[in-house]
Structures are given as C-alpha cells and as structure tokens.
Scaffold this motif. Structure first.
Motif, PDB file in Angstrom:
ATOM      1  N   ALA A  82      44.800  36.943  -0.269  1.00 32.29           N
ATOM      2  CA  ALA A  82      46.200  36.648   0.072  1.00 32.29           C
ATOM      3  C   ALA A  82      47.073  37.893  -0.095  1.00 32.29           C
ATOM      4  CB  ALA A  82      46.729  35.508  -0.781  1.00 32.29           C
ATOM      5  N   GLY A  83      46.845  38.636  -1.173  1.00 36.93           N
ATOM      6  CA  GLY A  83      47.617  39.862  -1.400  1.00 36.93           C
ATOM      7  C   GLY A  83      47.370  40.908  -0.327  1.00 36.93           C
ATOM      8  N   ILE A  85      46.307  40.358   2.730  1.00 36.99           N
ATOM      9  CA  ILE A  85      46.885  39.871   3.992  1.00 36.99           C
ATOM     10  C   ILE A  85      48.397  40.070   3.997  1.00 36.99           C
ATOM     11  CG2 ILE A  85      47.304  37.794   5.370  1.00 36.99           C
ATOM     12  CD1 ILE A  85      44.517  36.814   4.258  1.00 36.99           C
ATOM     13  N   ALA A  86      49.058  39.723   2.894  1.00 35.64           N
ATOM     14  CA  ALA A  86      50.511  39.873   2.809  1.00 35.64           C
ATOM     15  C   ALA A  86      50.922  41.337   2.965  1.00 35.64           C
ATOM     16  CB  ALA A  86      51.020  39.312   1.479  1.00 35.64           C
ATOM     17  N   SER A  87      50.175  42.247   2.339  1.00 38.80           N
ATOM     18  CA  SER A  87      50.484  43.677   2.456  1.00 38.80           C
ATOM     19  C   SER A  87      50.337  44.161   3.893  1.00 38.80           C
ATOM     20  CB  SER A  87      49.566  44.494   1.541  1.00 38.80           C
ATOM     21  OG  SER A  87      49.870  44.233   0.193  1.00 38.80           O
ATOM     22  N   LEU A  89      50.481  42.319   6.656  1.00 43.88           N
ATOM     23  CA  LEU A  89      51.539  41.717   7.474  1.00 43.88           C
ATOM     24  C   LEU A  89      52.870  42.416   7.242  1.00 43.88           C
ATOM     25  CD1 LEU A  89      50.634  37.927   7.133  1.00 43.88           C
ATOM     26  CD2 LEU A  89      50.319  39.380   9.153  1.00 43.88           C
ATOM     27  N   ALA A  90      53.164  42.753   5.972  1.00 44.10           N
ATOM     28  CA  ALA A  90      54.419  43.443   5.653  1.00 44.10           C
ATOM     29  C   ALA A  90      54.457  44.836   6.282  1.00 44.10           C
ATOM     30  CB  ALA A  90      54.591  43.545   4.138  1.00 44.10           C
ATOM     31  N   MET A  95      48.407  39.312  12.588  1.00 44.82           N
ATOM     32  CA  MET A  95      47.375  38.558  11.895  1.00 44.82           C
ATOM     33  C   MET A  95      46.016  38.674  12.571  1.00 44.82           C
ATOM     34  SD  MET A  95      46.677  36.757   9.269  1.00 44.82           S
ATOM     35  CE  MET A  95      45.266  35.784   8.782  1.00 44.82           C
TER      36      MET A  95
END
Length: 154
Positions: A82-83, A85-87, A89-90, A95
C-alpha cells in the motif's frame, strides 16, 4: 453481518436439515468459522472447516484441530504494498503502470479495476510457525491446547 452467533444458528439448521451429514464447511471469515465450529462441537462432529483472516482464535482452533485452515494476509506485506502504491501514485504514476498491477473484475456490477493482488497464506497445522514467527500471534496464544505435531507448538 459476519456474526459468529448467526453462523452458529445457520450451521445448526443445516445440521438438523441434513441429519448431521455435512462433509466440510468453507466460511467467509474466521469469526463465522468459530460459530460453525461451536455448532459442530455441540453435535460431536469434527469435519474440515476453513475460514479466513488469520484471526487469533482461529489460529488456535487450527492448532487444536477444530478448524482446518485460516487464510492469512500478512499485514506487513499489505502495508508495504500500500505504501509503495501510494508513493507511486503521488509521484504521478498511473495505476496500470505500477509494477504488478492487473485488472480485477469483481463486485456486483462486474466492474474492472486496477489491483495488486498479494498471495495469502493458508495457515494449517503444518505451518502455524509462519504466523508465530511473523509476530502476528504469540506461541502461547497459538498453541494453547494444541494437538501433538502442530508446527511451531512442539
């Protein structure tokens, strides 16, 4: 509602309707599997019961032989993914461009979404040490009343 007491009542009705002739039960989660095990135990039945979530009580039921398997998703792996993926995406990565992303079709409407699917771990009497060594459950919690030969308990 995922309630163990509802699962127990439902299992009692299934056992009554089938004269206790049930070969196995696959439950949607470990709490419900606990209700199923309670209904089976009241009838003196021990059959394969599967659940999922790696619930602490379920892991102990696996060690005691009243639940066959609990499908566990290691929170450390989930959090790391999750971390990452979030990084990504940011940082502007789409995706579908993230390593490991695939299309997953599910839900009521069958809508395809991007997903990263991690492999779950089926916890059985042969590999309970995975959850113990992973810090998910203590040996004392997992192994209380364990049958002989359970991995991580002897």
């Amino acid at each position: 509602g995922w309630k163990p007491e509802n699962a127990q009542k439902n299992m009692e009705q299934i056992l009554t309707a089938n004269d206790n002739n049930v070969d196995a039960v696959l439950s949607e989660n470990d709490g419900m599997a606990g209700g199923v095990v309670a209904a089976l135990s009241a009838q003196g039945l021990v059959i394969p019961v599967g659940g999922q979530d790696g619930d602490l009580a379920a892991i102990n039921r696996v060690a005691r032989g009243t639940q066959t398997v609990s499908v566990w998703k290691d929170a450390r792996d989930l959090g790391k993914a999750a971390g990452e993926i979030a990084s990504a995406l940011a940082a502007g990565t789409s995706m579908d461009a993230i390593a490991g992303a695939t299309k997953f079709t599910g839900g009521e409407k069958g809508i395809a979404i991007n997903a990263i699917l991690l492999d779950p771990t089926p916890l059985t009497r042969d590999n309970l040490s995975v959850a113990i060594n992973g810090g998910h459950i203590t040996k004392e919690q997992a192994c209380a009343g364990a049958l002989p030969g359970v991995d991580g308990c002897n």
